[in-house]
Structure formats: C-alpha cells, structure tokens
Write an enzyme that holds these catalytic residues in place. Structure first.
Site, short mmCIF file in Angstrom:
data_model
loop_
_atom_site.label_atom_id
_atom_site.label_comp_id
_atom_site.label_asym_id
_atom_site.label_seq_id
_atom_site.Cartn_x
_atom_site.Cartn_y
_atom_site.Cartn_z
N THR A 156 1.70 10.93 -4.48
CA THR A 156 1.07 12.06 -5.18
C THR A 156 1.11 13.29 -4.28
O THR A 156 1.53 14.38 -4.69
CB THR A 156 -0.38 11.72 -5.57
OG1 THR A 156 -0.35 10.59 -6.45
CG2 THR A 156 -1.07 12.89 -6.25
N ASN A 171 8.61 5.34 -14.18
CA ASN A 171 7.65 4.29 -13.91
C ASN A 171 7.13 3.58 -15.16
O ASN A 171 6.51 2.53 -15.06
CB ASN A 171 6.46 4.87 -13.13
CG ASN A 171 5.93 6.14 -13.76
OD1 ASN A 171 6.65 7.11 -13.90
ND2 ASN A 171 4.67 6.13 -14.15
N GLN A 219 9.87 4.58 -7.63
CA GLN A 219 10.12 3.30 -8.29
C GLN A 219 11.52 2.75 -8.04
O GLN A 219 11.77 1.60 -8.31
CB GLN A 219 9.88 3.43 -9.81
CG GLN A 219 8.44 3.81 -10.19
CD GLN A 219 7.43 2.68 -10.00
OE1 GLN A 219 7.79 1.52 -9.78
NE2 GLN A 219 6.14 3.01 -10.07
N SER A 225 6.34 5.92 -1.95
CA SER A 225 4.98 5.42 -1.79
C SER A 225 5.03 3.99 -1.25
O SER A 225 5.75 3.14 -1.79
CB SER A 225 4.28 5.44 -3.14
OG SER A 225 3.00 4.87 -3.03
N ALA A 226 4.25 3.71 -0.19
CA ALA A 226 4.32 2.39 0.45
C ALA A 226 3.76 1.28 -0.43
O ALA A 226 4.28 0.16 -0.43
CB ALA A 226 3.57 2.43 1.78
N HIS A 227 2.72 1.58 -1.22
CA HIS A 227 2.06 0.47 -1.92
C HIS A 227 2.85 -0.04 -3.13
O HIS A 227 2.49 -1.04 -3.73
CB HIS A 227 0.62 0.82 -2.31
CG HIS A 227 0.45 1.77 -3.44
ND1 HIS A 227 0.15 1.35 -4.71
CD2 HIS A 227 0.51 3.12 -3.50
CE1 HIS A 227 0.03 2.40 -5.51
NE2 HIS A 227 0.24 3.49 -4.80
N THR A 274 -4.62 14.11 10.81
CA THR A 274 -4.36 13.03 11.77
C THR A 274 -3.64 11.88 11.08
O THR A 274 -4.09 11.41 10.02
CB THR A 274 -5.70 12.53 12.37
OG1 THR A 274 -6.35 13.65 12.97
CG2 THR A 274 -5.47 11.44 13.41
N CYS A 301 -5.83 6.82 -21.17
CA CYS A 301 -7.10 6.60 -21.85
C CYS A 301 -8.12 7.64 -21.42
O CYS A 301 -8.27 7.91 -20.25
CB CYS A 301 -7.66 5.22 -21.48
SG CYS A 301 -6.50 3.89 -21.77
N1 PLP Z 1 5.36 8.83 -8.72
C1 PLP Z 1 5.60 7.71 -9.42
C2 PLP Z 1 6.88 7.59 -10.19
C3 PLP Z 1 4.67 6.67 -9.45
O1 PLP Z 1 4.92 5.56 -10.16
C4 PLP Z 1 3.46 6.84 -8.72
C5 PLP Z 1 2.41 5.80 -8.79
O2 PLP Z 1 1.87 5.51 -9.85
C6 PLP Z 1 3.25 8.01 -7.99
C7 PLP Z 1 4.23 8.99 -8.03
C8 PLP Z 1 2.01 8.24 -7.19
O3 PLP Z 1 2.03 7.44 -6.03
P1 PLP Z 1 0.75 7.23 -5.10
O4 PLP Z 1 -0.09 6.17 -5.74
O5 PLP Z 1 1.29 6.80 -3.77
O6 PLP Z 1 0.05 8.54 -4.99
#
Ligand code: PLP
Length: 399
Positions: free
Chosen positions: A82, A170, A198, A219-221, A257, A348
């Site tokens: 994000t 996504n 993705q 994004s790492a997660h 940091t 939602c």
């Molecule tokens: N961009 C895409 C295509 C995503 O699927 C997501 C996560 O839902 C994000 C950005 C945002 O990632 P983060 O959760 O690391 O802020």
C-alpha cells in the site's frame, strides 16, 4: 454438513499467506529479548547499530537478487505494498512534473493514466494526485480485465507523465502485458509503474516487469513473509520525490527506522518464492483448471472470467466465480462454517454490499457480481483440497 475444523482449509492466499519456515527462521533471533547482536537501529553509528545495518544491507542484496534487479540500491523497503503504491504514484508524478516543467515541456497540472482494475492502493493514490492538481484517465480493459497497448495509447495525452498498470489482478488473476504497456508509456515520454504484488513467484513472465518498468511494488506477506513489509523497486535514475517526511532513511527515499526483523523475514520469503517458480505454477495451474472445469459444469455458478485451460495469461492460483442470487458475504460465512477460507470480490460497508470495482469493470452484471467468491490457492494446492472445497461449495449453493 457443518464441521468444526481445528485446521481450516485455507484458500485465501491472495489476501495473505502463512509465514514460510525460512522467513520464521530468519526473524527468530530478532524476537529474543536483550541480545545486542540483533536489536540495533540500522542508522546508529555504534557497533550495535552497525550490526543491524549489515543485516539490513544483506537483506537488500538478497531481495535485489530474488527480483533480478540490477543493483541493490534499487530496492527501497516500505511498510507494505500500500505504501509502495502510494509512494510510487505520488513520488514519481510530482518528480516527473517538476522535471518536465524545468525542461520547458508544457504539462499544465500533469496527467496520469491507470486501469480500472487496480488495487485500491493505486486508485486511492490516483485520487490523491487529483487533489494535487493532476488529471487522471482510465485505460479501457476488455471483458477479461486486460489492457492493450492500443487502449493505453488512446488514454494517453501530450502531458501524460505517469502510467500505472498492475502486473496481475488480485481478484480475477488477469496478467497484463507489462512489456508492451511500458513500451507504449515510454514512447510517449511517460514513466511506467506496475503493482506486481500478485505476480512475483507465480509465473516466470514476472521477469519482464523489472526489465521494462521504472518502478514496481511488492508485499512480503503475499509470498510467505511477514505483514507490514513491502518493497518499492525504483530503477536507477527514475525521477522520485520522497513520499514520507522524516529522518531520510533508505538513502533519503523513505524515511522511518527500518523494520530489520521484518525485512530479514521478507528477504527469506522473496528467496523462497524466487525458486521453483515454474514447478509451483504448474502445480497450481492444474488445480485451478480443475476447479474451473467443475465450477463451470454447475449451472448456478458461472465463472466471472473464463480462464482458457492451462492459460498463462491468468495467475495460476486464482479462481473467481460468481453465484447468481447470492451475496458474497453469505457464501463466505457458509463456507467458513464448513472449514474453508475464501474471499469475496465485494466491498462491504455497513449500508450496502456493492459489487467489486474489478468485476464491474469487466462488465459483469450487478446481481451476478454481488455473489462473487475468490478462491486463491497456496503452495500446498492439491486436487484433494479442490474436491473437498467443491463438495462444500455445491452443498452451500444447493446443487
Ligand atoms: N496491491 C495488490 C495487488 C494487493 O493484492 C495488495 C493486498 O491486498 C496490495 C497492493 C496491498 O498490499 P499490503 O497489504 O502489503 O499493503
């Protein structure tokens, strides 16, 4: 049949993934209290800080290798995708506008192009740019969500400074032709950014993103790493104004940091996902195609995008299906009660259940789009998992 599941079947990997073993191992030492080898601020001059700095730079080098970036300093660590998306759009658009004005190019307030199927992080950033005096246009997509180079060219103008089009969607998994889109942007003097969250680790075609884009977000997660760590890839010499004001960390590109523990975990996750991409994709694609085939046979469920069998133009791990007459929320809760975790494509709010902007942009009618379910496979994807899900799904929708 309702079941109580100690371990649910997790089919929501586009939302987030479980931490992979390598990432957990890389972060563990940072979680131990008091050990000065691990807790330092990477910007401190003393030995404890220098220890952290060395680990931070090791992680940067490792991520650069996993992404196949030309240089480690093209990797900027952020708090997630994000932030990377916000920083890219705002930071690049402002810098490109300043540079254009200095060169005497007539750009007025500046113009930016995005697609309609972007993540909200990009769409929200585009709205912020409007408040900063830019004009924003949308490039048209087809019924599968794909944006062609021709559609992008039609949306561009003399004063277009930046184009941002995601590498893979996504919600429905559409893979965009990034190389052609970046070329079209560059030929008309605009910078090109792509949200590649993705796509990384899912298809070999990812390599074209860094080859052609000026910037990309990760994004790492989403790849077995910790939450709260992202990467903004910024190609050397890309115009960029820092998005956050502060202490000037990350060579002045991103203040704050650094989360060294999370970054170490992220680097391990990037390494993990950079390996065996084709094998992972093949395994997922087989399960994805099986799910599509079985869901398509069911008259009440209509796939929201038709994925041609074996198609590499869609992510191998996402299946999106819409059920007429249902609301996503109800479907998700019913599947959850049976031990299956999936997402909906609906945004939602307490007042309304609006269909997702992505499905709307694909031209899917409202009462179909409202009943959307996204199944996103993980590395453990199997036909057995798919069969178990299908049995629960057909029971819920009554076929
Ligand atoms: N961009 C895409 C295509 C995503 O699927 C997501 C996560 O839902 C994000 C950005 C945002 O990632 P983060 O959760 O690391 O802020």
């Amino acid at each position: 049949m309702l079941r109580s599941h100690a371990t649910p079947v997790y089919l929501d990997n586009a939302a987030t993934t479980p931490l992979c073993e390598e990432a957990a191992r890389a972060m563990r030492p940072y979680m131990e209290a008091g050990d000065e080898a691990w807790f330092g601020n990477a910007n401190s001059l003393h030995g404890v800080g220098r220890n952290a700095f060395v680990r931070l730079e090791d992680a940067r080098l490792s991520v650069a290798r996993s992404l196949k970036a030309s240089r480690p300093d093209e990797v900027v660590f952020t708090s997630g995708a994000t932030e990377a998306d916000n920083a890219a759009l705002v930071g690049m658009a402002l810098a490109a506008r300043d540079a254009a004005r200095q060169r005497g190019r007539r750009v007025n307030g500046g113009h930016v192009v995005v697609s309609r199927i972007e993540h909200d992080a990009v769409l929200g950033s585009a709205r912020m740019l409007k408040a900063l005096g830019f004009e924003v246009s949308f490039a048209d997509n087809d019924s599968q969500g794909r944006v062609s180079a021709g559609a992008l060219e039609r949306a561009m103008r003399e004063d277009t400074l930046l184009v941002s089009i995601m590498a893979a969607n996504n919600e429905v998994g559409t893979i965009e032709p990034v190389a052609e889109l970046a070329q079209a942007a560059h030929e008309r003097g605009a910078l090109f950014h792509s949200d590649a969250v993705q796509l990384f680790g899912k298809e070999e075609c990812f390599s074209c993103v860094l080859e052609h884009a000026d910037a990309a977000s990760f994004s790492a997660h989403k790849i077995g790493g910790p939450k709260g760590v992202g990467v903004l890839y910024l190609k050397t010499r890309t115009p960029f104004q820092p998005y956050l004001a502060g202490g000037g960390q990350e060579r002045g590109l991103r203040s704050g940091t650094q989360n060294v523990a999370g970054i170490a975990g992220a680097a391990a996750a990037f390494e993990h996902y950079a390996r065996f991409v084709e094998e992972r994709a093949d395994r997922m694609r087989e399960v994805r195609d099986y799910l599509y085939e079985k869901l398509s046979e069911c008259s009440k469920a209509v796939p929201s995008v038709a994925v041609p069998r074996g198609s590499r133009d869609f992510l191998p791990n996402i299946v999106s299906v819409c059920v007429r007459g249902w609301e996503s929320e109800t479907l998700i809760m019913q599947l959850d009660a049976r031990g299956f975790c999936v997402s909906g494509g609906s945004a939602c709010s307490s007042a309304s259940l609006d269909p997702s902007h992505v499905l709307t942009a694909l031209g899917i009618e409202r009462n179909l789009a409202q009943g959307s379910v996204r199944i996103s496979l993980g590395e453990d994807a199997s036909i057995e998992q798919a069969d178990a899900f299908l049995a629960a799904f057909f029971e819920v929708v009554g076929v």
